[in-house]
Design an enzyme around this catalytic site. Structure first.
Site, PDB file in Angstrom:
ATOM      1  N   GLU A   1     -13.223  38.035  15.358  1.00 17.42           N
ATOM      2  CA  GLU A   1     -13.786  39.601  15.144  1.00 17.42           C
ATOM      3  C   GLU A   1     -14.604  39.746  16.566  1.00 17.42           C
ATOM      4  O   GLU A   1     -15.685  40.119  16.894  1.00 17.42           O
ATOM      5  CB  GLU A   1     -14.780  39.757  14.200  1.00 17.42           C
ATOM      6  CG  GLU A   1     -14.411  40.454  13.077  1.00 17.42           C
ATOM      7  CD  GLU A   1     -13.474  41.595  13.303  1.00 17.42           C
ATOM      8  OE1 GLU A   1     -13.460  42.261  14.207  1.00 17.42           O
ATOM      9  OE2 GLU A   1     -12.226  41.534  13.175  1.00 17.42           O
TER      10      GLU A   1
HETATM   11  C1  FAD Z   1      -8.916  31.962  10.897  1.00  9.86           C
HETATM   12  C2  FAD Z   1      -8.577  33.020  12.047  1.00  9.86           C
HETATM   13  C3  FAD Z   1      -8.490  34.343  11.615  1.00  9.86           C
HETATM   14  C4  FAD Z   1      -8.390  35.519  12.324  1.00  9.86           C
HETATM   15  N1  FAD Z   1      -8.128  36.716  11.950  1.00  9.86           N
HETATM   16  C5  FAD Z   1      -7.542  37.523  12.634  1.00  9.86           C
HETATM   17  C6  FAD Z   1      -7.146  38.890  12.037  1.00  9.86           C
HETATM   18  O1  FAD Z   1      -7.118  39.011  10.871  1.00  9.86           O
HETATM   19  N2  FAD Z   1      -6.852  39.847  12.733  1.00  9.86           N
HETATM   20  C7  FAD Z   1      -6.374  39.698  13.948  1.00  9.86           C
HETATM   21  O2  FAD Z   1      -6.154  40.541  14.729  1.00  9.86           O
HETATM   22  N3  FAD Z   1      -7.045  38.352  14.631  1.00  9.86           N
HETATM   23  C8  FAD Z   1      -7.502  37.462  13.909  1.00  9.86           C
HETATM   24  N4  FAD Z   1      -8.038  36.399  14.601  1.00  9.86           N
HETATM   25  C9  FAD Z   1      -8.054  36.309  15.967  1.00  9.86           C
HETATM   26  C10 FAD Z   1      -9.520  36.112  16.528  1.00  9.86           C
HETATM   27  O3  FAD Z   1     -10.229  37.365  16.397  1.00  9.86           O
HETATM   28  C11 FAD Z   1      -9.336  35.684  17.903  1.00  9.86           C
HETATM   29  O4  FAD Z   1      -9.059  34.267  17.879  1.00  9.86           O
HETATM   30  C12 FAD Z   1     -10.606  35.689  18.767  1.00  9.86           C
HETATM   31  O5  FAD Z   1     -10.819  37.176  18.962  1.00  9.86           O
HETATM   32  C13 FAD Z   1     -10.403  35.204  20.038  1.00  9.86           C
HETATM   33  O6  FAD Z   1      -9.512  35.323  20.829  1.00  9.86           O
HETATM   34  P1  FAD Z   1      -8.354  33.995  21.214  1.00  9.86           P
HETATM   35  O7  FAD Z   1      -8.450  33.406  20.303  1.00  9.86           O
HETATM   36  O8  FAD Z   1      -7.261  34.621  22.003  1.00  9.86           O
HETATM   37  O9  FAD Z   1      -9.268  33.431  22.408  1.00  9.86           O
HETATM   38  P2  FAD Z   1      -9.435  34.000  23.814  1.00  9.86           P
HETATM   39  O10 FAD Z   1      -9.673  35.471  24.200  1.00  9.86           O
HETATM   40  O11 FAD Z   1      -8.445  33.212  24.654  1.00  9.86           O
HETATM   41  O12 FAD Z   1     -10.841  33.414  24.500  1.00  9.86           O
HETATM   42  C14 FAD Z   1     -10.903  31.766  24.761  1.00  9.86           C
HETATM   43  C15 FAD Z   1     -12.398  31.643  25.134  1.00  9.86           C
HETATM   44  O13 FAD Z   1     -12.812  32.447  26.322  1.00  9.86           O
HETATM   45  C16 FAD Z   1     -14.030  33.294  26.170  1.00  9.86           C
HETATM   46  N5  FAD Z   1     -13.895  34.653  26.881  1.00  9.86           N
HETATM   47  C17 FAD Z   1     -12.945  35.318  26.738  1.00  9.86           C
HETATM   48  N6  FAD Z   1     -13.017  36.459  27.872  1.00  9.86           N
HETATM   49  C18 FAD Z   1     -14.390  36.260  28.130  1.00  9.86           C
HETATM   50  C19 FAD Z   1     -14.976  36.986  29.005  1.00  9.86           C
HETATM   51  N7  FAD Z   1     -14.842  38.133  29.489  1.00  9.86           N
HETATM   52  N8  FAD Z   1     -16.343  36.457  29.287  1.00  9.86           N
HETATM   53  C20 FAD Z   1     -16.851  35.395  28.919  1.00  9.86           C
HETATM   54  N9  FAD Z   1     -15.917  34.420  27.813  1.00  9.86           N
HETATM   55  C21 FAD Z   1     -14.766  34.985  27.537  1.00  9.86           C
HETATM   56  C22 FAD Z   1     -13.837  33.566  24.636  1.00  9.86           C
HETATM   57  O14 FAD Z   1     -15.410  33.808  24.095  1.00  9.86           O
HETATM   58  C23 FAD Z   1     -13.392  32.187  24.254  1.00  9.86           C
HETATM   59  O15 FAD Z   1     -14.551  31.360  23.995  1.00  9.86           O
HETATM   60  C24 FAD Z   1      -8.229  35.184  13.481  1.00  9.86           C
HETATM   61  C25 FAD Z   1      -8.509  34.077  14.117  1.00  9.86           C
HETATM   62  C26 FAD Z   1      -8.744  32.777  13.377  1.00  9.86           C
HETATM   63  C27 FAD Z   1      -8.826  31.611  13.785  1.00  9.86           C
END
Ligand code: FAD
Length: 596
Positions: free
Chosen positions: A443
């Protein structure tokens, strides 16, 4: 395997004594009939359902997890989940706070909120199935056409169908502007959607006849980035006009993830290969429409943090009263036993108080915001609706990040209370720690919440929303500043209010010169604001408890002790956080990436 007893006394304290919910709801014509008896009755029934039906499936669901059949694409949930869902539906729980026009019971969100706390305590993984449906309900209710509302809302409200949010793709999570799923317009007004989504919670399961996916995708020729994203309703089975399910839509679960926690909830890779969908919320306005879902989900994730904090606390408390080890430093406390119960030891109490204070602070905070949401949606005065909307917008990222960060700390401290037994699965505590970790990530990560708070919600409107909240704090300080008994609470509250004002101005000034200052300060800044909010609610709770501390109800004595612990032991981290937030961006950004 532990226990769960809904904390009805504290819920009633928050709703009736702290927030005077019954009186507040009288100003909302839709809810003027709701009284304390109705509220208490729902809480009691909710307590029974969650402790008797959901809690017994929590540990077994974690051990068993979900299963995916690669041939049929079907997902089977852990034993008992489906039957529990049937009971949930038969009892009418999904309809609790939904619109009566579409079959809902029309009760306020503030009550639904307490019920969700209980569900999350009892079984977070299970609760995510109906939790996401509620988000889908809110999104379609606000942005759907009349036809879409008539078709989907009754099914989501009755619980016959569940919902999902399909945002994340393999190459983009935080930066949704990069998403690639495509939507091709069709002659009949529908769209053909293709693409791959990952990490979709409850994307496929066996609890209902149909799943309503809300999918972000791009229209042909859409602008680059987040301005070119649209939202579509993509049902697993195409619904017939009479609400029955028709043909299978090609949106399939390709795999489910192996993960650290919430094993009972299916985390699905969803592949769409020409799936039929319908636009919701207008072309290229997808993120705007999805924000309704995302905001609901962010508050929901805060409630997950609260739910886990509470269940971990309850069980650690029982254990600490039962487990005997060593003698108290100040002399034997249980002479009839070979050692004293560990609750006599100061540091065990520190750990228990940490979880108790974080649970009680979060309960007050979440209930307050849910009540403001009820007012935002239903107050007859437009000005009040606007004020409440601003406050909810300001506090949503704080709920999501502050409560879930605290839940990670609290569940870990509660595990520590068990010593080695906390690390062993059979006691259940390690599951709460594992389950709580995801709440800081999905989220929008907690970093993203802090950027939203500081960058968008505060600096983005020159501090206007924060000042309005600050004015409430100030009014409380002025009203209670001369009450000597309150000074131990009012003084730190007033000091922190001043410090937040100064800190915000300082970061704002620095950000004019260098935008990276916002990113460097945001995470500690959010925690400082979180403490301002908790100080405000704890001071109000202290006022009530002081007035009633001599009553025969020992609840108030315990409340006062918790508030004192909060100000003595949790609040002081604000000094360190403020130093961190003020330290600037150079200590983070001056080293070139390849020199790390
Ligand atoms: C169990 C689980 C359930 C989920 N359920 C859903 C769902 O129902 N629907 C859905 O659509 N998604 C879902 N997700 C996805 C989840 O919302 C994303 O994993 C999350 O938003 C982070 O995206 P990412 O994993 O691509 O990380 P990334 O976006 O690649 O981020 C990696 C790191 O970089 C940091 N970062 C990125 N940009 C910045 C910035 N501008 N400044 C500082 N730091 C930054 C982040 O905070 C993080 O620490 C789920 C994930 C999991 C693991």
């Amino acid at each position: 395997m532990g226990q769960y007893v809904a904390p009805l006394r504290d819920m009633q304290f928050v709703l009736h004594e702290l927030l005077a919910v019954e009186g507040e709801l009288k100003h909302l014509p839709k809810y003027e009939e709701i009284d304390a008896d109705i509220i208490n009755q729902v809480l009691e029934e909710g307590g029974k359902f969650t402790s008797q039906v959901l809690f017994p499936l929590n540990h077994s669901g974690d051990r068993e997890g979900c299963h995916h059949d690669k041939t049929t694409h079907a997902v089977t949930t852990p034993k008992g989940f489906k039957e529990a869902y049937k009971q949930y539906v038969e009892a009418g729980w999904p309809a609790l706070s939904c619109d009566p026009e579409f079959g809902g019971q029309g009760l306020p969100l503030v009550l639904n909120n307490s019920f969700y706390e209980m569900m999350n305590s009892a079984n977070q993984a299970w609760t995510m199935y109906p939790g996401l449906s509620h988000g889908a309900y809110e999104c379609i209710h606000e942005h759907g056409t009349q036809e879409q509302k008539d078709l989907y809302l009754p099914k989501l409200i009755s619980g016959e169908w569940t919902g999902t949010m399909c945002l994340t793709e393999p190459h983009c999570g935080t930066d949704l502007g990069m998403l690639r799923s495509k939507a091709e317009p069709q002659a009949d007004g529908s769209y053909m959607i293709s693409g791959a989504k990952i990490f979709i919670s409850a994307g496929e399961h066996d609890m209902v006849d149909n799943i309503v996916h809300l999918v972000l995708a791009r229209l042909p020729g859409a602008p680059e980035g987040s301005k070119g994203i649209s939202l579509f309703i993509v049902p697993k089975f195409l619904p017939n006009a009479d609400g029955s399910v028709g043909a299978r839509n090609p949106i399939f679960c390709g795999a489910i993830e192996e993960k650290m926690g919430i094993h009972g909830n299916s985390t699905c890779q969803m592949n769409m290969d020409g799936a039929k969908g319908w636009l919701i919320g207008g072309p290229n306005k997808g993120l705007n429409a999805m924000f309704v879902f995302m905001n609901a989900a962010r508050l929901g994730v805060g409630m997950q943090g609260l739910g886990l904090t509470e269940i971990a606390y309850q069980n650690a408390l029982v254990y600490a009263k039962d487990r005997i080890q060593m003698r108290s430093l100040s002399g034997v406390k249980a002479p009839d036993k070979p050692a004293d119960p560990i609750i006599v030891h100061a540091d065990v109490r520190r750990m228990l108080f940490t979880a108790k204070a974080y649970a009680e602070g979060a309960r007050a905070f979440c209930s307050y915001v849910a009540l403001q949401l009820d007012k935002e949606l239903n107050h007859p005065d437009e000005e009040v609706r606007k004020e409440c909307a601003d406050e909810v917008a300001l506090l949503t990222p704080v709920i999501k990040a502050f409560i879930t960060d605290n839940a990670w700390t609290a569940t870990s401290e509660c595990m520590q209370v068990y010593g080695g037994h906390g690390f062993i699965s059979e006691w259940g505590m390690e599951q709460y720690v594992r389950d709580s970790r995801i709440n800081m990530i999905y989220e929008g990560t907690n970093t993203v919440q802090s950027l939203d708070l500081l960058g968008r919600k505060i600096l983005g409107d020159n501090g206007a929303k924060l000042r309005k909240f600050g004015a409430k704090v100030q009014a409380f300080v002025e009203a209670n500043g001369t009450n000597e008994a309150m000074s131990e609470f009012v003084t730190p509250l007033a000091e922190l209010g001043d410090k937040v004002t100064k800190l915000t101005m300082e970061i704002g000034m620095k950000a004019f010169q260098n935008p990276d200052e916002v990113g460097a300060a945001a995470v500690p800044y959010l925690r400082v604001v979180g403490h301002l909010v908790y100080s405000y609610f704890f001071a109000q709770m202290a006022k009530i408890a002081l007035e009633k501390q001599d009553s025969s109800d020992t609840f108030y004595k315990a409340k006062l002790a918790t508030v004192r612990f909060y100000f003595a032991r949790l609040y002081p981290e604000t000094a360190m956080l403020i130093r961190q937030a003020r330290s600037g961006s150079a200590n983070l950004l001056s080293l070139e990436a390849d020199l790390f």
